[in-house]
Design an enzyme around this catalytic site. Structure first.
Site, PDB file in Angstrom:
ATOM      1  N   GLU A   1     -11.322  -5.230 -12.848  1.00 43.87           N
ATOM      2  CA  GLU A   1     -12.041  -4.165 -13.562  1.00 43.87           C
ATOM      3  C   GLU A   1     -11.681  -2.788 -13.027  1.00 43.87           C
ATOM      4  O   GLU A   1     -11.992  -1.780 -13.625  1.00 43.87           O
ATOM      5  CB  GLU A   1     -13.565  -4.349 -13.452  1.00 43.87           C
ATOM      6  CG  GLU A   1     -14.090  -5.664 -13.933  1.00 43.87           C
ATOM      7  CD  GLU A   1     -13.487  -6.140 -15.249  1.00 43.87           C
ATOM      8  OE1 GLU A   1     -12.850  -7.207 -15.249  1.00 43.87           O
ATOM      9  OE2 GLU A   1     -13.655  -5.462 -16.248  1.00 43.87           O
TER      10      GLU A   1
ATOM     11  N   ARG B   1      16.560   5.303 -17.009  1.00 43.86           N
ATOM     12  CA  ARG B   1      17.636   5.697 -17.921  1.00 43.86           C
ATOM     13  C   ARG B   1      17.970   7.181 -17.819  1.00 43.86           C
ATOM     14  O   ARG B   1      18.976   7.624 -18.365  1.00 43.86           O
ATOM     15  CB  ARG B   1      17.331   5.255 -19.359  1.00 43.86           C
ATOM     16  CG  ARG B   1      16.107   5.838 -19.975  1.00 43.86           C
ATOM     17  CD  ARG B   1      15.797   5.162 -21.294  1.00 43.86           C
ATOM     18  NE  ARG B   1      16.803   5.444 -22.315  1.00 43.86           N
ATOM     19  CZ  ARG B   1      16.952   6.614 -22.916  1.00 43.86           C
ATOM     20  NH1 ARG B   1      16.167   7.631 -22.588  1.00 43.86           N
ATOM     21  NH2 ARG B   1      17.881   6.795 -23.840  1.00 43.86           N
TER      22      ARG B   1
ATOM     23  N   ASP C   1      18.706  11.695 -27.083  1.00 44.90           N
ATOM     24  CA  ASP C   1      17.741  10.827 -27.746  1.00 44.90           C
ATOM     25  C   ASP C   1      16.480  11.567 -28.173  1.00 44.90           C
ATOM     26  O   ASP C   1      16.248  12.710 -27.807  1.00 44.90           O
ATOM     27  CB  ASP C   1      17.422   9.597 -26.891  1.00 44.90           C
ATOM     28  CG  ASP C   1      16.868   9.983 -25.557  1.00 44.90           C
ATOM     29  OD1 ASP C   1      16.390  11.109 -25.430  1.00 44.90           O
ATOM     30  OD2 ASP C   1      16.914   9.165 -24.638  1.00 44.90           O
TER      31      ASP C   1
END
Ligand code: ADE
Length: 253
Positions: A115, A152, A167
């Site tokens: 939790e 990346r 991108d």
């Protein structure tokens, strides 16, 4: 870039490390990823890492001792490390955050479970990240998302440096549509302009296709984005076309 991941499920990371670009980046030594089991820092023979919450309530809370000991151990390997807790309460991870993290040399990713985590662990944390407004069963998948997106951006991870630079989110717009062979697929053809060989026209078409997608799907991104006069002219024309279509349909009905 070195990633140290503190987790009670180190085996989950074999998915990320077992193949693809991340595996290759590790082999090339542009990144390293070391999952460490928080249970190794528990002091009892049952390797307990959780306990009932003070004040009552359902669920279990991660105990502070094993987690802080694991963080200390990870920091000993590189005191310059930046320590991040993955939690739905964190600031929302995006490409800008990934770029910021790529500037560090060492990240410690602490995966919460149960939790929650004892509040006193936060004193040892530099940053808290959420990968979106939903609750996962733990921080492991979120840590993998962060490792993948940051990796990346590290030079040497991707084959071509351009793939990261061009991108969607790095350029601030959604990516333009891409096509490869065959030229005609089930009655759908590659746009003529892409076959023209005219690089200037192709570049402009791609920019406008990106703008079009972004206007439709993520107009919020355009608020932050520098736009050229050519972009504005394109969007005004788009607005005019939309108005004409709406006008035609409202007179028809
Ligand atoms: N742990 C549980 N849910 C999460 C989320 N959305 N992001 C990061 N860590 C989490």
């Amino acid at each position: 870039m070195n990633f140290t991941v503190l987790t009670i499920f180190p085996e989950m990371f074999s998915l990320l490390l077992g193949g693809g670009i991340i595996k290759r980046a590790i082999e090339r030594r542009s990144i390293s990823v070391e999952p460490i089991d928080i249970r190794d820092f528990a002091k009892d023979r049952h390797r307990t890492v959780d306990d009932r919450p003070y004040g009552g309530g359902c669920g279990m809370v991660m105990k502070p001792e094993p987690v802080t000991k694991a963080i200390q151990h990870a920091k000993e390997q590189g005191p310059e490390a930046y320590t991040i807790l993955l939690t739905p309460q964190g600031r929302v991870f995006n490409q800008g955050v990934a770029q910021g993290l790529a500037g560090h040399t060492r990240l410690i990713l602490v995966c919460g479970r149960y939790e929650g985590i004892d509040e006193r662990v936060r004193e040892h944390i530099d940053d808290e990240l959420s990968i979106g407004d939903y609750v996962l069963t733990g921080g492991e998948l979120a840590a993998m998302v962060v490792i993948d997106a940051v990796s990346r951006l590290i030079p040497g991870t991707l084959g071509s440096e351009d793939s990261a630079r061009e991108d969607s989110f790095s350029a601030g717009l959604l990516e333009y549509p891409q096509y490869t062979r065959p030229r005609s697929f089930k009655g759908s053809d590659v746009p003529e302009v892409l076959l023209s060989g005219d690089h200037g026209t192709i570049k402009r078409w791609r920019r406008q296709a990106s703008l079009f997608r972004t206007v439709l799907e993520r107009p919020d991104l355009l608020m932050e984005q520098p736009l050229t006069t050519d972009d504005i002219e394109f969007m005004k024309k788009l607005r005019q076309d939309i108005k004409s279509i709406i006008g035609k349909h409202s007179t028809a009905s």
